[in-house]
Design an enzyme around this catalytic site. Structure first.
Site, PDB file in Angstrom:
ATOM      1  N   ASP A   3       0.914  -1.392  -0.147  1.00 34.43           N
ATOM      2  CA  ASP A   3      -0.001   0.080   0.149  1.00 34.43           C
ATOM      3  C   ASP A   3       0.681   1.020   0.056  1.00 34.43           C
ATOM      4  O   ASP A   3       0.359   2.324   0.531  1.00 34.43           O
ATOM      5  CB  ASP A   3      -1.001   0.052   1.209  1.00 34.43           C
ATOM      6  CG  ASP A   3      -2.166  -0.845   0.813  1.00 34.43           C
ATOM      7  OD1 ASP A   3      -2.360  -1.378  -0.188  1.00 34.43           O
ATOM      8  OD2 ASP A   3      -2.921  -0.762   1.902  1.00 34.43           O
ATOM      9  N   HIS A  23      -0.185 -13.066  -0.760  1.00 35.64           N
ATOM     10  CA  HIS A  23      -1.232 -12.635   0.335  1.00 35.64           C
ATOM     11  C   HIS A  23      -1.353 -14.050   1.203  1.00 35.64           C
ATOM     12  O   HIS A  23      -1.707 -14.881   0.458  1.00 35.64           O
ATOM     13  CB  HIS A  23      -2.458 -12.156  -0.369  1.00 35.64           C
ATOM     14  CG  HIS A  23      -3.600 -11.683   0.638  1.00 35.64           C
ATOM     15  ND1 HIS A  23      -3.197 -10.286   1.144  1.00 35.64           N
ATOM     16  CD2 HIS A  23      -4.505 -12.402   1.445  1.00 35.64           C
ATOM     17  CE1 HIS A  23      -4.112 -10.202   2.101  1.00 35.64           C
ATOM     18  NE2 HIS A  23      -4.991 -11.193   2.311  1.00 35.64           N
ATOM     19  N   CYS A  58      -4.688  -6.541  -2.446  1.00 33.12           N
ATOM     20  CA  CYS A  58      -3.506  -7.293  -2.153  1.00 33.12           C
ATOM     21  C   CYS A  58      -3.572  -8.766  -2.915  1.00 33.12           C
ATOM     22  O   CYS A  58      -2.623  -8.758  -3.646  1.00 33.12           O
ATOM     23  CB  CYS A  58      -3.244  -7.565  -0.534  1.00 33.12           C
ATOM     24  SG  CYS A  58      -2.878  -6.001   0.230  1.00 33.12           S
TER      25      CYS A  58
END
Length: 525
Positions: A56, A148, A94
Site C-alpha cells: 500500500d 497474500h 492485495c
C-alpha cells in the site's frame, strides 16, 4: 538500505522495488557496455535477485518529486536504478494484485479477484516468479508478505511450490493484544525503544542476516530473495520517533476532496476497511460525504483506502536496479550505506535514469527472468489454463536499454495503454479502466446471466460485449480536468479500445456481458 522502510510514507496497493545484487564477477561488464553485452554476460554467470515489496505504498517519495517526504534510502536506491514514473498494478487489492505480478497474468486469467481464491484451485497450476527461479537452480527465500497469506496462497504461503525454505513471516514484540480492526486503532504510533520491535523491523533484520549468512556460505548457488514489508498497510502502526520528520504544519488535505459528479455507484467504494478500526468507527461516520480527518487514497475524490479504479489507487512506485548497467559496478560493499534520517541526514543526489512510459506490474515476471539471463516466458495464448509458464506482461528490457542508451534504440515503441480492473456486486460486475498517455477511461460491464461462483468449475470463453445501453456520461472532476468538448473527442478515441481489451481476454464468469450505461469517468492527466 532496509532501515529505510521505517521512513515509508502512508500510501498505494503495492510498491515494487526490484534489485539485482552480486550480478557480475570480476570479469563483468562496466557501465559503458550495452544491454546486449550485459545480458550475454549474465547468461553465463547467474544473477542474484533481491525483490523488495511494500504494501500500500503509493509514489509519495522524494525520488518521485515529493519534496516534503523524507525517504533518503529509497531515493538513494532510485539514483542507481531506472525509475518508472507511470507504473500501475492490475487490481487495487492485495490478493489479486500479488497473484497477478507473481504469476505474470492478469486477474481475469488467474481468477483471483478477492482475498480468498487460490489460482491453483480456480484457474490453473501456474508457475510463479520465485518458483520459476527455483526450477532453474536458485535458492528461493521469502521474508514477510510476498503472496497474500491464507487461502489465497494455498494456506501455506506457497511452500514448497515457490520457496526452498518456509517463509519467515516476521514477528512483533509485544504482539497486538487484540485481534481484528474493531479492537485496534487505525493510527497507532509505537514507542519501539520502550516496547520492543515492530514486524517490519524483524523482517528487515532477518533479511539482512540471511544475506550475510548466504554470502559467507553459499557463494556458488544463486539466490532469489523476496522481502515483503507490511507497511504502510492499515493499521498505521509505526515508530513514534518518525513523527518528528512530519510536523502537522507540513501535512495538508487532498486538493480534490469531493466526489466526481455523475459518478456511478459501481465505481465507488465506501472505504469500509478503514471504518472498521475503533478510532474511526467512534466518529460515527454516516456516509462517504462524512470524511475522516490517496495506490492508497487519502481523501482524494472523497475516497479513502484503495478499492477503486481511480488512478491514485493503482499507481505504484517501481524501479529496477542492475549493478553494472543502471549504475557502475561496485564491489566495495558500500553502495547503499544507510542514511540516518532521524539524525538529519538526507540524500541530495540526482535520479539519472527515469521514464514516463506506461508500464504494469504484470510486466515484472518476463523482465526479471530476462535480466537474470534465464529463458523469457512465452506470451500466453488466449486460453492458457493448461500452460504452466507463460506471461501476459511485456519484458521491460528493451525500454530499460532505451532509457540508459537512447542513441542505440531511438525508435523503441512502448505501450500506448495499460489496463486494470475491480469487481463489484459480488463479482457479477467488472469495472475495467484503461490508462493512455493523456487520459484514463473507466467502463463497467455487467453479467447478463449466471453468477461468478457457479462458473468457476469450467474455463469460460471470451466475453462478448454488447452495445452500451443509455446515454454516455462523462463526469467532471471538481477543480480541474479537460474541457467537455475535448472529453467527447477523447471518448471516441478510447472507448472502443477499452471494450476491445475487455473482450480479448478470457473472463471469469461465462455468458455474455454488456456495458452498463457507463463511461464512469474520463480525466485528462
Amino acid at each position: 538500505m532496509f532501515n529505510s522502510t521505517r521512513q515509508m510514507a502512508f500510501g498505494v496497493i503495492v510498491v515494487i522495488l526490484v534489485v539485482f545484487t552480486g550480478v557480475l564477477r570480476a570479469q563483468g561488464v562496466t557501465s559503458e557496455d550495452s544491454m546486449t553485452s550485459w545480458l550475454k554476460t549474465v547468461s553465463s554467470s547467474p544473477s542474484n535477485v533481491l525483490f523488495l515489496i511494500a504494501d500500500d505504498l503509493r509514489p509519495k517519495l522524494g525520488c518521485y518529486g515529493e519534496n516534503n517526504m523524507v525517504t533518503p534510502n529509497i531515493d538513494h536506491l532510485a539514483s542507481k536504478s531506472v525509475l518508472f514514473k507511470r507504473a500501475y498494478s492490475q487490481q487495487a487489492l492485495c490478493g489479486p494484485s500479488r497473484t497477478s505480478f507473481l504469476t505474470g497474468r492478469r486477474p481475469d486469467t488467474t481468477r483471483v479477484l478477492d482475498l480468498h481464491a487460490y489460482w491453483r484451485d480456480v484457474a490453473g497450476d501456474f508457475t510463479t516468479l520465485p518458483q520459476f527461479f527455483k526450477n532453474h537452480g536458485y535458492v528461493t527465500q521469502g521474508v514477510g508478505k510476498i503472496f497474500h497469506p491464507g487461502t489465497s496462497s494455498g494456506g501455506h504461503n506457497e511452500f514448497p511450490e515457490s520457496w526452498s525454505k518456509r517463509v519467515h513471516l516476521g514477528e512483533e514484540q509485544p504482539p497486538l493484544p487484540n485481534v481484528g480492526p474493531q479492537n485496534n486503532p487505525a493510527c497507532d504510533p509505537v514507542n519501539v525503544t520502550r516496547t520492543g520491535f515492530l514486524q517490519d523491523s524483524d523482517i528487515a533484520s532477518f533479511a539482512i542476516e540471511w544475506l550475510g549468512n548466504y554470502s559467507a556460505n553459499h557463494r556458488h548457488q544463486p539466490f532469489f530473495l523476496a522481502v515483503g514489508f507490511h507497511k504502510p498497510h492499515l493499521p498505521f502502526r509505526y515508530p513514534a520517533e518518525f513523527e518528528s520528520l512530519y510536523p502537522m504544519s507540513n501535512i495538508h488535505l487532498a486538493e480534490h476532496r469531493t466526489r466526481p459528479e455523475n459518478l456511478t455507484e459501481l465505481a465507488w467504494s465506501d472505504f469500509e476497511e478503514i471504518r472498521n478500526y475503533h478510532d474511526v468507527s467512534s466518529l460515527s461516520l454516516i456516509g462517504p460525504d462524512h470524511l475522516i480527518p490517496d495506490d492508497f487514497q487519502l481523501g482524494e475524490n472523497g475516497e479513502w483506502c484503495k478499492h477503486t479504479n481511480f488512478d491514485i489507487a493503482l499507481k505504484i512506485p517501481y524501479m529496477l536496479h542492475v549493478p553494472g548497467v543502471t549504475s557502475p559496478l561496485d564491489t566495495s560493499g558500500q553502495s547503499f550505506r544507510h542514511i540516518n534520517a532521524l539524525a538529519g541526514e538526507r540524500f541530495n543526489g540526482q535520479i539519472p535514469y527515469s521514464t514516463n512510459e506506461l508500464v504494469e506490474a504484470v510486466d515484472l515476471f518476463p523482465t526479471i527472468t530476462e535480466l537474470a539471463g534465464l529463458e523469457k516466458p512465452q506470451t500466453c495464448p488466449e486460453n492458457s489454463q493448461n500452460i504452466e509458464v507463460c506471461t501476459e506482461g511485456t519484458s521491460l528490457v528493451p525500454l530499460l536499454r532505451h532509457v540508459i542508451e537512447p542513441s542505440t534504440n531511438e525508435n523503441v515503441k512502448w505501450k500506448d495503454a495499460v489496463y486494470s480492473q475491480y469487481p463489484r456486486e459480488n463479482k457479477k460486475v467488472m469495472g475495467y479502466t484503461m490508462k493512455t498517455d493523456k487520459y484514463r477511461l473507466h467502463g463497467v460491464g455487467g453479467i447478463r446471466q449466471g453468477q461468478l461462483h457457479a462458473q468457476l468449475e469450467s474455463r469460460p470463453g471470451v466475453r462478448t460485449l454488447r452495445p452500451r445501453h443509455g446515454p454516455l456520461r462523462v463526469p467532471q472532476r471538481s477543480g480541474g480536468g479537460a474541457a467537455q468538448d475535448h472529453r467527447a473527442a477523447a471518448v471516441t478515441e478510447t472507448e472502443g479500445r477499452l471494450e476491445t481489451h475487455a473482450a480479448a481476454v478470457p473472463k471469469v464468469p461465462a455468458g455474455p456481458y454488456c456495458w452498463l450505461a457507463v463511461l464512469v469517468t474520463l480525466w485528462q492527466n
